[in-house]
Design a protein around this motif. Structure first.
Motif, PDB file in Angstrom:
ATOM      1  N   ALA A   1       7.799   9.946  -5.367  1.00 49.63           N
ATOM      2  CA  ALA A   1       8.433   9.564  -6.634  1.00 49.63           C
ATOM      3  C   ALA A   1       7.525   8.650  -7.448  1.00 49.63           C
ATOM      4  O   ALA A   1       7.411   8.798  -8.678  1.00 49.63           O
ATOM      5  N   THR A   2       6.873   7.716  -6.789  1.00 47.50           N
ATOM      6  CA  THR A   2       6.013   6.759  -7.489  1.00 47.50           C
ATOM      7  C   THR A   2       4.786   7.448  -8.076  1.00 47.50           C
ATOM      8  O   THR A   2       4.418   7.203  -9.236  1.00 47.50           O
ATOM      9  N   ILE A   3       4.156   8.303  -7.307  1.00 42.25           N
ATOM     10  CA  ILE A   3       2.989   9.040  -7.797  1.00 42.25           C
ATOM     11  C   ILE A   3       3.384   9.894  -8.996  1.00 42.25           C
ATOM     12  O   ILE A   3       2.685   9.914 -10.014  1.00 42.25           O
ATOM     13  N   ALA A   4       4.512  10.575  -8.904  1.00 45.89           N
ATOM     14  CA  ALA A   4       4.975  11.407 -10.015  1.00 45.89           C
ATOM     15  C   ALA A   4       5.235  10.561 -11.257  1.00 45.89           C
ATOM     16  O   ALA A   4       4.815  10.920 -12.369  1.00 45.89           O
ATOM     17  N   ALA A   5       5.912   9.437 -11.095  1.00 43.49           N
ATOM     18  CA  ALA A   5       6.231   8.586 -12.243  1.00 43.49           C
ATOM     19  C   ALA A   5       4.975   8.021 -12.886  1.00 43.49           C
ATOM     20  O   ALA A   5       4.850   8.027 -14.120  1.00 43.49           O
ATOM     21  N   LEU A   6       4.059   7.538 -12.079  1.00 43.02           N
ATOM     22  CA  LEU A   6       2.831   6.957 -12.629  1.00 43.02           C
ATOM     23  C   LEU A   6       1.980   8.013 -13.317  1.00 43.02           C
ATOM     24  O   LEU A   6       1.384   7.759 -14.368  1.00 43.02           O
ATOM     25  N   ALA A   7       1.919   9.208 -12.744  1.00 40.66           N
ATOM     26  CA  ALA A   7       1.170  10.290 -13.384  1.00 40.66           C
ATOM     27  C   ALA A   7       1.828  10.664 -14.710  1.00 40.66           C
ATOM     28  O   ALA A   7       1.146  10.866 -15.716  1.00 40.66           O
ATOM     29  N   ALA A   8       3.154  10.733 -14.726  1.00 42.42           N
ATOM     30  CA  ALA A   8       3.872  11.101 -15.944  1.00 42.42           C
ATOM     31  C   ALA A   8       3.681  10.072 -17.046  1.00 42.42           C
ATOM     32  O   ALA A   8       3.615  10.428 -18.227  1.00 42.42           O
ATOM     33  N   LEU A   9       3.572   8.801 -16.685  1.00 44.79           N
ATOM     34  CA  LEU A   9       3.326   7.773 -17.698  1.00 44.79           C
ATOM     35  C   LEU A   9       2.035   8.046 -18.458  1.00 44.79           C
ATOM     36  O   LEU A   9       1.950   7.818 -19.652  1.00 44.79           O
ATOM     37  N   GLY A  10       1.016   8.486 -17.731  1.00 41.71           N
ATOM     38  CA  GLY A  10      -0.247   8.828 -18.371  1.00 41.71           C
ATOM     39  C   GLY A  10      -1.131   7.647 -18.745  1.00 41.71           C
ATOM     40  O   GLY A  10      -2.207   7.840 -19.277  1.00 41.71           O
ATOM     41  N   ASN A  11      -0.680   6.433 -18.492  1.00 39.30           N
ATOM     42  CA  ASN A  11      -1.472   5.266 -18.881  1.00 39.30           C
ATOM     43  C   ASN A  11      -1.530   4.223 -17.776  1.00 39.30           C
ATOM     44  O   ASN A  11      -1.718   3.046 -18.058  1.00 39.30           O
ATOM     45  N   ALA A  12      -1.362   4.663 -16.546  1.00 42.00           N
ATOM     46  CA  ALA A  12      -1.327   3.725 -15.422  1.00 42.00           C
ATOM     47  C   ALA A  12      -2.268   4.180 -14.311  1.00 42.00           C
ATOM     48  O   ALA A  12      -1.906   4.194 -13.141  1.00 42.00           O
ATOM     49  N   THR A  13      -3.478   4.542 -14.690  1.00 40.58           N
ATOM     50  CA  THR A  13      -4.426   5.118 -13.729  1.00 40.58           C
ATOM     51  C   THR A  13      -4.730   4.190 -12.562  1.00 40.58           C
ATOM     52  O   THR A  13      -4.775   4.642 -11.418  1.00 40.58           O
ATOM     53  N   SER A  14      -4.912   2.917 -12.825  1.00 39.53           N
ATOM     54  CA  SER A  14      -5.215   1.988 -11.721  1.00 39.53           C
ATOM     55  C   SER A  14      -4.080   1.961 -10.706  1.00 39.53           C
ATOM     56  O   SER A  14      -4.314   2.027  -9.494  1.00 39.53           O
ATOM     57  N   GLN A  15      -2.846   1.856 -11.206  1.00 35.87           N
ATOM     58  CA  GLN A  15      -1.698   1.835 -10.304  1.00 35.87           C
ATOM     59  C   GLN A  15      -1.526   3.183  -9.613  1.00 35.87           C
ATOM     60  O   GLN A  15      -1.161   3.255  -8.441  1.00 35.87           O
ATOM     61  N   LEU A  16      -1.792   4.270 -10.337  1.00 31.02           N
ATOM     62  CA  LEU A  16      -1.699   5.600  -9.741  1.00 31.02           C
ATOM     63  C   LEU A  16      -2.658   5.725  -8.562  1.00 31.02           C
ATOM     64  O   LEU A  16      -2.279   6.231  -7.501  1.00 31.02           O
ATOM     65  N   LYS A  17      -3.874   5.249  -8.717  1.00 29.36           N
ATOM     66  CA  LYS A  17      -4.848   5.318  -7.623  1.00 29.36           C
ATOM     67  C   LYS A  17      -4.367   4.521  -6.411  1.00 29.36           C
ATOM     68  O   LYS A  17      -4.485   4.983  -5.269  1.00 29.36           O
ATOM     69  N   VAL A  18      -3.807   3.339  -6.651  1.00 36.40           N
ATOM     70  CA  VAL A  18      -3.271   2.530  -5.546  1.00 36.40           C
ATOM     71  C   VAL A  18      -2.180   3.311  -4.819  1.00 36.40           C
ATOM     72  O   VAL A  18      -2.132   3.334  -3.588  1.00 36.40           O
ATOM     73  N   HIS A  19      -1.322   3.991  -5.574  1.00 38.94           N
ATOM     74  CA  HIS A  19      -0.205   4.690  -4.937  1.00 38.94           C
ATOM     75  C   HIS A  19      -0.599   6.042  -4.352  1.00 38.94           C
ATOM     76  O   HIS A  19       0.048   6.512  -3.420  1.00 38.94           O
ATOM     77  N   ILE A  20      -1.655   6.648  -4.834  1.00 39.84           N
ATOM     78  CA  ILE A  20      -2.190   7.832  -4.144  1.00 39.84           C
ATOM     79  C   ILE A  20      -2.704   7.411  -2.777  1.00 39.84           C
ATOM     80  O   ILE A  20      -2.430   8.059  -1.764  1.00 39.84           O
ATOM     81  N   GLU A  21      -3.427   6.308  -2.751  1.00 36.44           N
ATOM     82  CA  GLU A  21      -3.895   5.747  -1.471  1.00 36.44           C
ATOM     83  C   GLU A  21      -2.699   5.403  -0.587  1.00 36.44           C
ATOM     84  O   GLU A  21      -2.692   5.693   0.612  1.00 36.44           O
ATOM     85  N   ALA A  22      -1.677   4.800  -1.169  1.00 35.73           N
ATOM     86  CA  ALA A  22      -0.476   4.451  -0.411  1.00 35.73           C
ATOM     87  C   ALA A  22       0.194   5.708   0.142  1.00 35.73           C
ATOM     88  O   ALA A  22       0.662   5.720   1.288  1.00 35.73           O
ATOM     89  N   GLY A  23       0.229   6.755  -0.660  1.00 42.22           N
ATOM     90  CA  GLY A  23       0.801   8.017  -0.187  1.00 42.22           C
ATOM     91  C   GLY A  23       0.080   8.527   1.048  1.00 42.22           C
ATOM     92  O   GLY A  23       0.706   8.960   2.026  1.00 42.22           O
ATOM     93  N   LEU A  24      -1.242   8.465   1.018  1.00 40.24           N
ATOM     94  CA  LEU A  24      -2.021   8.851   2.195  1.00 40.24           C
ATOM     95  C   LEU A  24      -1.702   7.934   3.374  1.00 40.24           C
ATOM     96  O   LEU A  24      -1.580   8.401   4.513  1.00 40.24           O
ATOM     97  N   ASN A  25      -1.534   6.633   3.091  1.00 43.48           N
ATOM     98  CA  ASN A  25      -1.233   5.665   4.159  1.00 43.48           C
ATOM     99  C   ASN A  25       0.101   5.933   4.839  1.00 43.48           C
ATOM    100  O   ASN A  25       0.259   5.629   6.021  1.00 43.48           O
ATOM    101  N   VAL A  26       1.069   6.462   4.089  1.00 41.58           N
ATOM    102  CA  VAL A  26       2.398   6.689   4.675  1.00 41.58           C
ATOM    103  C   VAL A  26       2.602   8.130   5.126  1.00 41.58           C
ATOM    104  O   VAL A  26       3.716   8.531   5.470  1.00 41.58           O
ATOM    105  N   GLY A  27       1.525   8.921   5.128  1.00 42.32           N
ATOM    106  CA  GLY A  27       1.597  10.243   5.738  1.00 42.32           C
ATOM    107  C   GLY A  27       1.613  11.435   4.805  1.00 42.32           C
ATOM    108  O   GLY A  27       1.753  12.571   5.269  1.00 42.32           O
ATOM    109  N   LEU A  28       1.467  11.230   3.500  1.00 42.55           N
ATOM    110  CA  LEU A  28       1.356  12.384   2.612  1.00 42.55           C
ATOM    111  C   LEU A  28      -0.016  13.015   2.815  1.00 42.55           C
ATOM    112  O   LEU A  28      -1.004  12.315   3.032  1.00 42.55           O
TER     113      LEU A  28
END
Length: 135
Positions: free
Chosen positions: A67-94
């Motif tokens: 949900a967080t990755i989708a929301a941040l990507a949809a915002l289109g202006n939160a690249t730094s936070q998106l990268k943190v949460h892509i990493e987080a997604g990998l950390n939690v098993g995505l």
């Protein structure tokens, strides 16, 4: 110590543990970078999203990161936070494939530019993670 202070400390501790488990070093870096300009805001980040929201039982961490990755990507202006949460997604098993599919899905609802920006952010995160794992 008052009950309010005790509750705040518990929220912070719960949030700090969740932040460490989900975002790892990237989350700690964000909090550290705020220390000299907005330490209260850093505390709010630990207490509210991580201490109160991420620790709720309604969704697991994988679902929350989708949900967080989708929301941040949809915002289109939160690249730094998106990268943190892509990493987080990998950390939690995505998987990388799951993250890519979430970002492709954003083309339908947020547009191709948002999806492209998200995919390029993911590409950077995947490459950096591969370098870290190779070292």
């Amino acid at each position: 110590m008052t009950q309010q202070q005790n509750d705040t400390n518990e929220r912070f501790e719960r949030g700090w543990q969740a932040l460490a488990a989900i975002d790892g070093e990237a989350g700690t870096r964000v909090i550290d970078q705020l220390a000299d300009i907005a330490p209260d805001f850093a505390r709010y980040i630990v207490e509210f999203p991580f201490g109160d929201i991420y620790t709720r039982s309604g969704l697991d961490l994988r679902q929350r990161e989708i949900a967080t990755i989708a929301a941040l990507a949809a915002l289109g202006n939160a690249t730094s936070q998106l990268k943190v949460h892509i990493e987080a997604g990998l950390n939690v098993g995505l998987s990388r494939d799951e993250i890519v599919e979430v970002l492709i899905q954003m083309a339908v609802y947020a547009g191709f530019p948002a999806a492209l920006n998200g995919l390029f952010a993911a590409k950077e995160v995947f490459a950096a993670r591969a370098l870290q794992q190779a070292a």
